[in-house]
Design a protein around this motif. Structure first.
Motif, PDB file in Angstrom:
ATOM      1  N   SER A  43       0.898  -1.238   0.014  1.00  0.00           N
ATOM      2  CA  SER A  43       0.138  -0.040  -0.132  1.00  0.00           C
ATOM      3  C   SER A  43       0.756   1.101   0.003  1.00  0.00           C
ATOM      4  O   SER A  43       2.178   1.080   0.222  1.00  0.00           O
ATOM      5  N   PHE A  44       0.343   2.399  -0.389  1.00  0.00           N
ATOM      6  CA  PHE A  44       0.884   3.578  -0.171  1.00  0.00           C
ATOM      7  C   PHE A  44      -0.123   4.776  -0.152  1.00  0.00           C
ATOM      8  O   PHE A  44      -1.369   4.534  -0.281  1.00  0.00           O
ATOM      9  N   GLN A  45       0.476   5.841   0.119  1.00  0.00           N
ATOM     10  CA  GLN A  45      -0.149   7.168   0.513  1.00  0.00           C
ATOM     11  C   GLN A  45       0.274   8.109  -0.696  1.00  0.00           C
ATOM     12  O   GLN A  45       1.581   8.245  -0.699  1.00  0.00           O
ATOM     13  N   ILE A  46      -0.647   8.850  -1.114  1.00  0.00           N
ATOM     14  CA  ILE A  46      -0.233   9.950  -2.021  1.00  0.00           C
ATOM     15  C   ILE A  46      -0.581  11.162  -1.333  1.00  0.00           C
ATOM     16  O   ILE A  46      -1.805  11.431  -0.667  1.00  0.00           O
ATOM     17  N   PHE A  47       0.390  11.952  -1.252  1.00  0.00           N
ATOM     18  CA  PHE A  47       0.097  13.347  -0.593  1.00  0.00           C
ATOM     19  C   PHE A  47      -0.069  14.548  -1.634  1.00  0.00           C
ATOM     20  O   PHE A  47       0.829  14.745  -2.657  1.00  0.00           O
ATOM     21  N   TYR A  48      -0.558  15.570  -1.078  1.00  0.00           N
ATOM     22  CA  TYR A  48      -0.831  16.755  -1.905  1.00  0.00           C
ATOM     23  C   TYR A  48       0.531  17.638  -1.717  1.00  0.00           C
ATOM     24  O   TYR A  48       0.863  18.169  -2.742  1.00  0.00           O
ATOM     25  N   GLY A  49       0.897  17.858  -0.602  1.00  0.00           N
ATOM     26  CA  GLY A  49       2.272  18.549  -0.484  1.00  0.00           C
ATOM     27  C   GLY A  49       3.618  17.713  -0.248  1.00  0.00           C
ATOM     28  O   GLY A  49       3.348  16.488   0.174  1.00  0.00           O
ATOM     29  N   GLU A  51      -8.105  17.202  -6.345  1.00  0.00           N
ATOM     30  CA  GLU A  51      -8.035  16.122  -7.243  1.00  0.00           C
ATOM     31  C   GLU A  51      -6.637  15.904  -7.171  1.00  0.00           C
ATOM     32  O   GLU A  51      -5.824  16.711  -7.089  1.00  0.00           O
ATOM     33  N   ILE A  52      -6.390  14.659  -7.327  1.00  0.00           N
ATOM     34  CA  ILE A  52      -4.744  13.880  -7.059  1.00  0.00           C
ATOM     35  C   ILE A  52      -4.263  13.959  -8.633  1.00  0.00           C
ATOM     36  O   ILE A  52      -3.250  14.332  -8.663  1.00  0.00           O
ATOM     37  N   PHE A  53      -5.122  13.714  -9.690  1.00  0.00           N
ATOM     38  CA  PHE A  53      -4.520  13.950 -11.079  1.00  0.00           C
ATOM     39  C   PHE A  53      -3.802  15.173 -11.220  1.00  0.00           C
ATOM     40  O   PHE A  53      -4.168  16.327 -11.120  1.00  0.00           O
ATOM     41  N   GLU A  54      -2.396  15.263 -11.612  1.00  0.00           N
ATOM     42  CA  GLU A  54      -1.610  16.242 -11.655  1.00  0.00           C
ATOM     43  C   GLU A  54      -1.320  17.336 -10.718  1.00  0.00           C
ATOM     44  O   GLU A  54      -1.227  18.325 -10.714  1.00  0.00           O
ATOM     45  N   ASN A  55      -1.497  16.676  -9.274  1.00  0.00           N
ATOM     46  CA  ASN A  55      -1.551  17.643  -8.150  1.00  0.00           C
ATOM     47  C   ASN A  55      -1.020  16.805  -6.897  1.00  0.00           C
ATOM     48  O   ASN A  55      -1.261  17.495  -5.804  1.00  0.00           O
ATOM     49  N   ALA A  56       0.015  16.120  -7.030  1.00  0.00           N
ATOM     50  CA  ALA A  56       0.663  15.424  -5.886  1.00  0.00           C
ATOM     51  C   ALA A  56       2.137  15.915  -5.663  1.00  0.00           C
ATOM     52  O   ALA A  56       2.939  16.092  -6.700  1.00  0.00           O
TER      53      ALA A  56
END
Length: 149
Positions: free
Chosen positions: A35-41, A83-88
Motif C-alpha cells: 500500500s501507499f499514500q499519495i500526498f498533496y504537499g 483532485e490527485i491527478f497532476e496535483n501530488a
C-alpha cells in the motif's frame, strides 16, 4: 524425568539444528499487503489518499487517477478535497511495497520500500531528466508487492 538413549539423541539433534538454523528470517515472514499514500504537499505532511495493492504476490494494481481526491487528514489540511491527478508532491510507501507513478509523457517513476517494519516518505522528483518532473505531473499509478520482481 530421564529420556531414553534414542530420545536423548533426537533431542540433542533438534537442539543442534535449532542452533544452526536459528529463528525464522524476515523473508520467511508473511508479506504485508502492499500500500501507499499519495500526498498533496511535500514531506508526506498534508492531505493524502491511501491505495491498497493486490493481496496476491505477482499481481499489479494499475489504474489512472481520474476523479480521485485527497480525502484523508483533517478538512483544514492543505489539499484536502483537491483532485490527485497532476496535483501530488510526495508519497509514503508502506513496508514491502513497490509503487510506480505515470507522468504525462507515458514514463513511469518507480520507488520501493524493502523494509519489513517502517514506511518510507519520498518527495516526487522535480526536474529529473531534461525539463522533466513527476511532481504535479502524476496521471496514474501501479502498486505491487516488493518481491513481485
Amino acid at each position: 524425568m530421564t529420556l531414553s538413549p534414542r530420545r536423548s539423541v533426537i533431542a540433542t539433534l533438534l537442539l543442534a539444528l535449532t542452533a544452526i538454523v536459528g529463528t525464522a528470517s524476515p523473508a520467511a515472514a508473511a508479506e504485508p499487503r502492499p500500500s501507499f499514500q499519495i500526498f498533496y504537499g511535500p514531506d508526506c505532511a498534508t492531505a493524502y489518499r491511501t491505495y491498497l495493492g493486490p493481496t496476491t504476490v505477482g499481481v499489479i494494481r494499475d489504474e489512472p487517477w481520474i476523479n480521485d481526491t485527497f480525502n484523508a487528514s483533517s478538512a483544514s489540511s492543505p489539499g484536502y478535497g483537491q483532485e490527485i491527478f497532476e496535483n501530488a508532491a510526495s508519497t509514503r510507501i508502506q513496508p514491502r511495497t513497490r509503487v510506480a507513478i505515470l507522468d504525462s509523457y507515458g514514463d513511469w517513476w518507480w520507488a520501493s520500500n524493502s523494509s519489513y517494519s517502517t514506511s518510507r516518505c519520498v518527495n516526487l522528483a522535480t526536474g529529473f531528466a531534461p525539463d522533466r518532473s513527476i511532481r504535479n505531473d502524476n496521471n496514474g499509478f501501479k502498486v505491487t508487492a516488493y518481491n513481485t520482481f
